[in-house]
Design an enzyme around this catalytic site. Structure first.
Site: not given
Length: 312
Positions: A12-13, A37, A135
């Site tokens: 998710g960088g 991705r 979460k």
């Protein structure tokens, strides 16, 4: 900087806090990997972000949260996995946990996508409560699977909350000089941190035995402030008194369900943080958490006061 170089994978960088985490990891001297991705390569903005990562020496791995094989392969390269995925992918982190278990390699630490309020100690309502519940569900899976973890509770990002004088729904990039909306009476205490400081503390925590299977709270004393504190500080810097509109808790609770997404979520966050004091109502107990500025007093953090100076 941690005492030894470790291998860190960030998933998710290319997202908001993810960019800071990847850059901070690389600049800390850790061997850094970013899972990206392939579809991101069609987005010019993300292409630029990925190129910046490469320029910093980051190894780019291509994969997807829905592709277990790519996750297992990526995780085999590293010691620590940090997830910074966005809201729409929170529950897909179950695949990361599964891949950590399946990779056959002992992962020293997993940091799931937290980077906000403590979701096990929240009074949030509506869409904020729903986000936090996801979460919390990921936390329970991490713990049930016996994956070593650290939960980073950094509270508010300055870029969202301080640059807007706690009006994150406005998406302002610098504080207003004419008027401001105050939620409730404006006195609830919140915690606002600069993104680079959040990363500095996170990098220290990733392999610190004192943060193993605990939450690390980034609560530097100079950054525990109310909305009234922030507005008064800003007024003193610009020599102007802002026109203030007060929105009562009752009005805010009525407005949240009437608002389209994501405005409803932003207003619900404002309610939790700046009306109910969601970040400051409880005491951090050694059984579940540690406080970053006490653990790492040598980290020079940016105070709320100092941060506002850039806009004067």
């Amino acid at each position: 900087m941690a005492t030894e170089q470790i291998k860190i994978l960030v998933i998710g960088g290319t997202g908001y806090i993810g960019k800071f985490i990847v850059e901070g990891s690389a600049k800390s001297g850790h061997q850094t990997f970013a899972l990206v991705r392939e579809s991101s390569l069609s987005d010019p903005v993300k292409v630029k972000i990925v190129q910046n990562f490469k320029d910093l020496g980051v190894t780019i791995l291509y994969g997807d949260l829905s592709d277990k094989e790519s996750l297992v392969k990526a995780i085999q390269h590293v010691d620590v996995v940090i997830s910074t995925v966005g809201l729409s992918q929170f529950m897909n982190q179950i695949n990361i946990i599964s891949a950590i278990k399946e990779s056959g390699k002992h992962i020293k630490r997993f940091l799931p996508s937290e980077f906000g309020n403590d979701v096990d100690r929240t009074v949030a309502i509506g869409p904020a409560k729903s986000e936090f519940a996801m979460k919390a569900e990921i936390r329970r899976v991490v713990e049930a699977e016996g994956v070593p973890y650290t939960y980073v509770i950094n509270n508010c990002f300055n870029g969202y909350f301080l640059a807007t004088l706690a009006q994150c729904e406005t998406r302002l990039t610098s504080p207003p000089r004419d008027k401001v909306t105050i939620y409730g009476d404006g006195n609830a205490k919140a915690i606002l941190n600069k993104e680079e400081d959040i990363v500095a503390y996170t990098m220290r925590a990733v392999d610190d035995p004192r943060t193993l299977n605990k939450s690390i709270y980034i609560n530097p004393p100079k950054n525990i402030v109310s909305q009234n504190d922030v507005v008064a500080l800003w007024e003193s810097k610009i020599g102007t008194t802002l026109e203030k509109t007060y929105v009562s808790e009752e009005e805010l609770l009525k407005k949240i369900p009437e608002s389209p997404h994501p405005l409803d979520l932003l207003l619900a966050l404002n309610h939790a943080i700046f009306v109910k004091g969601d970040q400051t109502w409880f005491t951090i107990e050694p059984s579940f958490g540690v406080e970053a500025s006490q653990l790492y007093p040598d980290v020079k953090y940016t105070s709320v006061d100092e941060y506002l100076n850039q806009f004067v």
